[in-house]
Write a protein that holds these residues in place. Structure first.
Motif, PDB file in Angstrom:
ATOM      1  N   PHE A   1       0.821  -1.208   0.000  1.00 33.04           N
ATOM      2  CA  PHE A   1       0.000   0.000   0.000  1.00 33.04           C
ATOM      3  C   PHE A   1       0.860   1.265   0.000  1.00 33.04           C
ATOM      4  O   PHE A   1       0.472   2.289  -0.569  1.00 33.04           O
ATOM      5  N   VAL A   2       2.022   1.195   0.626  1.00 30.82           N
ATOM      6  CA  VAL A   2       2.944   2.340   0.569  1.00 30.82           C
ATOM      7  C   VAL A   2       3.354   2.604  -0.879  1.00 30.82           C
ATOM      8  O   VAL A   2       3.339   3.749  -1.355  1.00 30.82           O
ATOM      9  N   LEU A   3       3.728   1.540  -1.579  1.00 29.84           N
ATOM     10  CA  LEU A   3       4.110   1.696  -2.979  1.00 29.84           C
ATOM     11  C   LEU A   3       2.946   2.223  -3.815  1.00 29.84           C
ATOM     12  O   LEU A   3       3.138   3.041  -4.724  1.00 29.84           O
ATOM     13  N   GLY A   4       1.724   1.770  -3.495  1.00 28.06           N
ATOM     14  CA  GLY A   4       0.558   2.273  -4.221  1.00 28.06           C
ATOM     15  C   GLY A   4       0.342   3.758  -4.015  1.00 28.06           C
ATOM     16  O   GLY A   4       0.064   4.503  -4.969  1.00 28.06           O
ATOM     17  N   ILE A   5       0.492   4.213  -2.771  1.00 30.02           N
ATOM     18  CA  ILE A   5       0.325   5.643  -2.475  1.00 30.02           C
ATOM     19  C   ILE A   5       1.418   6.457  -3.162  1.00 30.02           C
ATOM     20  O   ILE A   5       1.155   7.517  -3.751  1.00 30.02           O
ATOM     21  N   LEU A   6       2.656   5.979  -3.085  1.00 31.51           N
ATOM     22  CA  LEU A   6       3.754   6.698  -3.738  1.00 31.51           C
ATOM     23  C   LEU A   6       3.567   6.738  -5.248  1.00 31.51           C
ATOM     24  O   LEU A   6       3.842   7.765  -5.893  1.00 31.51           O
ATOM     25  N   PHE A   7       3.104   5.643  -5.824  1.00 26.45           N
ATOM     26  CA  PHE A   7       2.854   5.615  -7.268  1.00 26.45           C
ATOM     27  C   PHE A   7       1.792   6.641  -7.653  1.00 26.45           C
ATOM     28  O   PHE A   7       1.941   7.372  -8.642  1.00 26.45           O
ATOM     29  N   THR A   8       0.726   6.722  -6.864  1.00 24.28           N
ATOM     30  CA  THR A   8      -0.330   7.701  -7.138  1.00 24.28           C
ATOM     31  C   THR A   8       0.201   9.119  -7.010  1.00 24.28           C
ATOM     32  O   THR A   8      -0.121  10.002  -7.826  1.00 24.28           O
ATOM     33  N   GLY A   9       1.034   9.359  -5.993  1.00 20.71           N
ATOM     34  CA  GLY A   9       1.607  10.692  -5.815  1.00 20.71           C
ATOM     35  C   GLY A   9       2.512  11.090  -6.960  1.00 20.71           C
ATOM     36  O   GLY A   9       2.448  12.217  -7.459  1.00 20.71           O
ATOM     37  N   VAL A  10       3.390  10.161  -7.386  1.00 17.64           N
ATOM     38  CA  VAL A  10       4.301  10.464  -8.502  1.00 17.64           C
ATOM     39  C   VAL A  10       3.504  10.701  -9.782  1.00 17.64           C
ATOM     40  O   VAL A  10       3.830  11.583 -10.593  1.00 17.64           O
TER      41      VAL A  10
END
Length: 960
Positions: free
Chosen positions: A742-751
């Motif tokens: 989920f951390v990677l998902g949030i970071l992907f959405t932010g980028v």
């Protein structure tokens, strides 16, 4: 050459990191080594001294023991054996200590108290360099003369089971081995079972001479839950049973008339009150030494153990195994081990140890002949020669015996003095590398300060006279001069110098870079003091006047730097930051009163002023009347939060042992309260940061926080209401990886939102949301890494950030520089609120293994770094989000913020380097100043990465 302020600041910090690295390489000294042959050999052993006929004893004395078993228990404090826990949980060991055939001592280690340097100390007898605390994560093969090499050369067959640090230090030395990683601290069961499973078969065999066991479970329990955990007792009992099994097996193989076996129980280091190690407190330094053998006289009464140095075990084991003493050994023989031998053998052992120490002292000290210990050794050696003469003449009178005892006392005094002298002479500083590193960082700081007026202009750009400076005659002359100095130093130096060991091309590149920096500085100074017309006020982002808040921020920053000159202020640095943050809140409260309230002419109660009701929140709307009172409450709420957090974790040195709220929460009887607090904190974290995230990120954030609680429940820190006590625990690997997804998902959405803002005309909203989602991902990682009792630190951080952003920074029209300094101060305070200090022992390495099944170096280092510097990282990332907000920052805010951040980090780092250089012979240089120096270096590296992120956001903004 025109540069953005952010780019300039990031480049300066990168150069500063290189300078600090070079300084550290020179500052942490190379331990004193003898310049004789690489390793001691049997042929190098001196003959027995004699004043008459030449003695025929020119060989090493025969071994005292047939077999030696060394049982190292990682993190074993001396009170775990000699204290109340020993009586309760280690009954056999205590019986051996009090009534058995044994000798017991308190072995005092030297900082840093981490495993690899301590193994080096136990096997070489030398005191490893402090920088070995960094090398502890990746130990190279030990090439220095050591006990293990000597045993192998003598044909001893060695078996090893345990911490694989030994296998990295001594590759191909053991005929049989099975290593386990020492860094996966979540495992305290299998890591010991993997050792014990070999014992039965190994003890039955007779094909080995030395057996080394290094148990890790106790240390891992300490890292997980501290020295007072309920897991400590069962683990000590387990170790006691293993010790009993080994000793009983050795006794069963004793043969009358043959040499006995020796069992050594020791710890590599102790354990602090928080369960960690690496510092210099007594619980970390003091470990038990228990040497048991049928060859020793059985005790009739218990004597409290005497204190010896950890390095004394090396020479003692060398004598016991009939091996040459390692050349760089600084320890002296533990005499009770050989007191059952004849007087001649005792004198021979002491002479061999004294000869080795005197040779090392002679090789490392120019005025060695004036050393008290060396003089005592010469006197004892001469008396020894007279005793040998009488002995060889057949004299057997009582006079000979009394004379022998006197010579023994002389030897012991000489050994103690020489060992003390060598221990104080920890090493030789590489002053040339230190000087070059200091020049680089000082030039960077001077360049930053000199460019302040230009960097803080309204356009956040500055013009560096790079080409004109480099293409001038003075620059070439200076480069030639510095190159000549370098050649002169490197060809005349008698000791090894790291900077001189670099290739000539790399060294001259550094010299050219140093020259370039100096020329740029001189050019800027010439331009500043020329007769050119001064810049107009319109070019500057603000007027030149200082407000009261500016004065406070400047005085506080400089006051903190000056406080680092005292060891007590370094040990208790958290008190400085707590004071500065509290004072800052009072100053902000005063500004709020000035803006929104006025006193009556009679000096009565403050009332709202209608003329000063102008204030805006993030949306740009006018603040409502009740929100003025919220603005007034914000600094008071901040003060209250800081006061509560101070009670959560005791840190520093003087009061670190006192109980705190964190200890209360972590006790087993308060698990319900801890679970409720952790769950409530995670809910509050979601409520505080979800509003500015996209719907996808909100869902991922909520699921990730649920995963955080599930992970802590899996490892046994907290519990769900339906869980049973005494359930089987796991490592929580699956739950932690669930959170990472989920951390990677949030970071992907932010980028994705950040990239979208570059191609959309009105991308301010997407940009702001993207940055906030990156920030939310960092918050989720920190929530996973924090121990449950520390989650309120994260909650209060988010509360203060929300209140200050909405009611203070924009509403009071603080500029980017003021806002940056406030973020920096609060980030430093939260660094200590989470329990950190300037002691290496407070680094929680268990955070580096969250979600890992085995030790993987890069992720472990990264996670440990994120956890340790979570406070500064969170506040720096929030600063980027705050300054980049489309509706509340000017185009130059990011550049100004990055530049101020670089200056704030550079001033203490550079001045501290100058300070430790001046105090390098201070009494507390290794216990207090050196750990702080490492923290400063890593903090500068972290700040450099933050400024690179600043620069990336600033470049995207300027491109738009």
């Amino acid at each position: 050459m025109r540069l953005r302020s952010s780019v300039f600041a990031a480049l300066c910090l990168l150069v500063e990191v290189f300078g600090i690295a070079l300084f550290l390489r020179g500052f942490f000294p190379i331990p004193v080594k003898t310049s004789f042959s690489a390793k001691n050999k049997v042929a190098d052993v001196p003959a027995e001294p004699s004043a008459g006929p030449t003695s025929n004893w020119t060989q090493i004395p025969a071994p005292l023991f047939r077999k030696v078993v060394i049982m190292v228990i990682d993190g074993l404090r001396e009170d775990f054996v000699f204290g109340e826990k020993g009586k309760r949980f280690m009954p056999f060991t205590r019986h051996l200590v009090e009534r058995g055939s044994s000798h017991s001592f308190i072995g005092r280690a030297r900082p840093p108290t981490v495993t690899m340097p301590r193994i080096k100390a136990l096997t070489t007898g030398s005191i490893p360099g402090f920088i070995d605390v960094v090398m502890n994560l990746n130990s190279p093969a030990l090439l220095e003369d050591n006990l293990i090499w000597q045993a192998k050369e003598a044909g001893k067959k060695m078996v090893f089971y345990g911490d694989d640090t030994w296998l990295r230090l001594f590759p191909k030395h053991f005929m049989e081995h099975d290593g386990t990683t020492s860094f996966f601290v979540s495992d305290y069961t299998e890591v010991d079972n993997n050792i014990t499973r070999h014992l039965d078969s190994t003890l039955k065999r007779d094909d080995w001479d030395v057996l080394i066991l290094h148990y890790l479970g106790l240390d891992h329990i300490g890292h997980l839950s501290g020295p007072h955990s309920t897991l400590i007792g069962p683990k000590l009992t387990e170790m006691d049973e293993i010790l009993k099994k080994i000793y009983t097996s050795l006794l069963s193989k004793e043969v009358e008339g043959a040499l006995s076996s020796l069992l050594v129980l020791c710890g590599d280091h102790g354990m602090s009150e928080t369960g960690s190690h690496g510092g210099s407190s007594d619980p970390e330094l003091n470990t038990p030494f228990v040497l048991a053998s049928p060859a020793f006289r059985r005790k009739v009464a218990y004597d409290p153990p005497n204190v010896v140095e950890q390095v004394d075990l090396t020479s003692t084991l060398a004598v016991g195994l009939g091996l040459p003493i390692s050349q760089n050994n600084v320890g002296h023989l533990i005499f009770p081990v050989v007191e059952e031998c004849s007087v001649r053998e005792q004198l021979r052992f002491l002479h061999l140890n004294g000869f080795q120490l005197s040779r090392l002292l002679r090789d490392g000290t120019s005025a060695y002949e004036k050393d008290v210990g060396f003089e005592q050794f010469r006197v004892a050696e001469k008396s020894h020669g007279n005793w040998v003469k009488l002995y060889l003449e057949g004299n057997t009178s009582e006079v000979l015996n009394n004379m022998g005892k006197k010579v023994i006392r002389q030897y012991l005094d000489a050994l103690k003095s020489m060992s003390s002298s060598l221990s104080k002479q920890l090493g030789k500083y590489d002053l040339y590398s230190m000087m070059v590193g200091t020049i680089i960082v000082f030039e960077v700081l001077f360049l930053l300060l000199l460019s302040m007026a230009d960097a803080l202009r309204s356009n956040a750009e500055l013009d560096l006279p790079l080409s004109s400076s480099l293409c001038s005659l003075p620059s070439y002359l200076l480069c030639l001069l510095f190159s000549a100095v370098h050649v002169l130093v490197c060809t005349s130096t008698e000791s090894s110098c790291y900077f001189c060991s670099l290739s000539w091309a790399l060294a001259f590149a550094v010299i050219f870079f140093v020259t370039a920096l100096l020329c740029v500085i001189l050019s800027i100074m010439a331009r500043k003091f020329s007769w050119e017309k001064p810049q107009s006020k319109a070019q500057l982002s603000s007027d030149s006047g200082f407000s009261e808040l500016d004065t406070l921020l400047l005085a506080g920053t400089l006051g903190h730097v000056l406080s680092l000159g005292a060891s007590s202020f370094i040990e208790e640095e958290h008190q400085t930051w707590y004071f500065l943050v509290n004072t800052l809140c009072v100053a902000v409260l005063q500004d709020v009163c000035r803006k929104y309230f006025k006193e009556t002419p009679e000096g009565g109660v403050c009332t709202p002023s209608k003329e000063d009701l102008e204030g805006y929140d993030y949306g740009g709307r006018l603040l409502k009347r009740h929100e003025k009172w919220l603005a007034l409450a914000t600094p008071l709420v901040t003060l209250a939060c800081c006061r509560l957090l101070r009670s959560l974790n005791q840190t520093g040195v003087q009061w670190a042992h006192l109980p705190d709220f964190g200890h209360w929460l972590n006790s087993s009887e308060h698990n319900v309260e801890l679970s409720f607090l952790a769950f409530s904190s995670l809910v509050l974290i979601f409520l505080l940061i979800h509003k500015r995230c996209s719907m996808v990120s909100k869902i991922a954030l909520g699921m990730g926080l649920l995963g955080v609680y599930s992970y802590r429940a899996a490892v046994g820190n907290v519990q769900f209401p339906w869980q049973q006590h005494g359930r089987d625990l796991s490592k929580g690997v699956l739950e932690a990886r669930f959170v990472y997804v989920f951390v990677l998902g949030i970071l992907f959405t932010g980028v994705k939102d950040l990239l979208k803002s570059q191609v959309v005309a009105a991308g301010g909203e997407a940009r702001s949301r993207g940055l906030w989602e990156v920030y939310s991902g960092l918050v989720l990682v920190v929530a996973l890494l924090f121990r449950p009792h520390n989650l309120p630190v994260l909650v209060f951080s988010l509360v203060i950030q929300s209140l200050m952003s909405r009611f203070i920074w924009r509403a009071l029209k603080y500029d980017a520089a003021q806002t940056t300094i406030m973020h920096y101060w609060l980030g430093q305070a939260f660094f200590y609120f989470q329990g950190n200090s300037n002691n290496i022992a407070t680094v929680d390495i268990s955070a580096g293994f969250v979600g890992l099944e085995t030790y993987v170096e890069v992720p472990a280092i990264f996670l440990t770094g994120v956890h340790t510097y979570a406070g500064p990282l969170l506040w720096a990332t929030h600063l980027i989000c705050h300054l980049s907000s489309e509706t509340q920052s000017s185009p130059s805010a990011m550049g100004h913020g990055c530049y101020c951040f670089a200056v704030l980090r550079s001033i203490p780092a550079v001045l501290y380097i100058l300070l430790v250089t001046a105090l390098r012979y201070h009494l507390f240089i290794w216990s207090v100043f050196s750990p702080k120096l490492l923290y400063e270096g890593v903090h500068t590296l972290v700040t450099a990465f933050i400024c690179i992120f600043f620069t990336a956001m600033d470049q995207k903004r300027s491109a738009r």
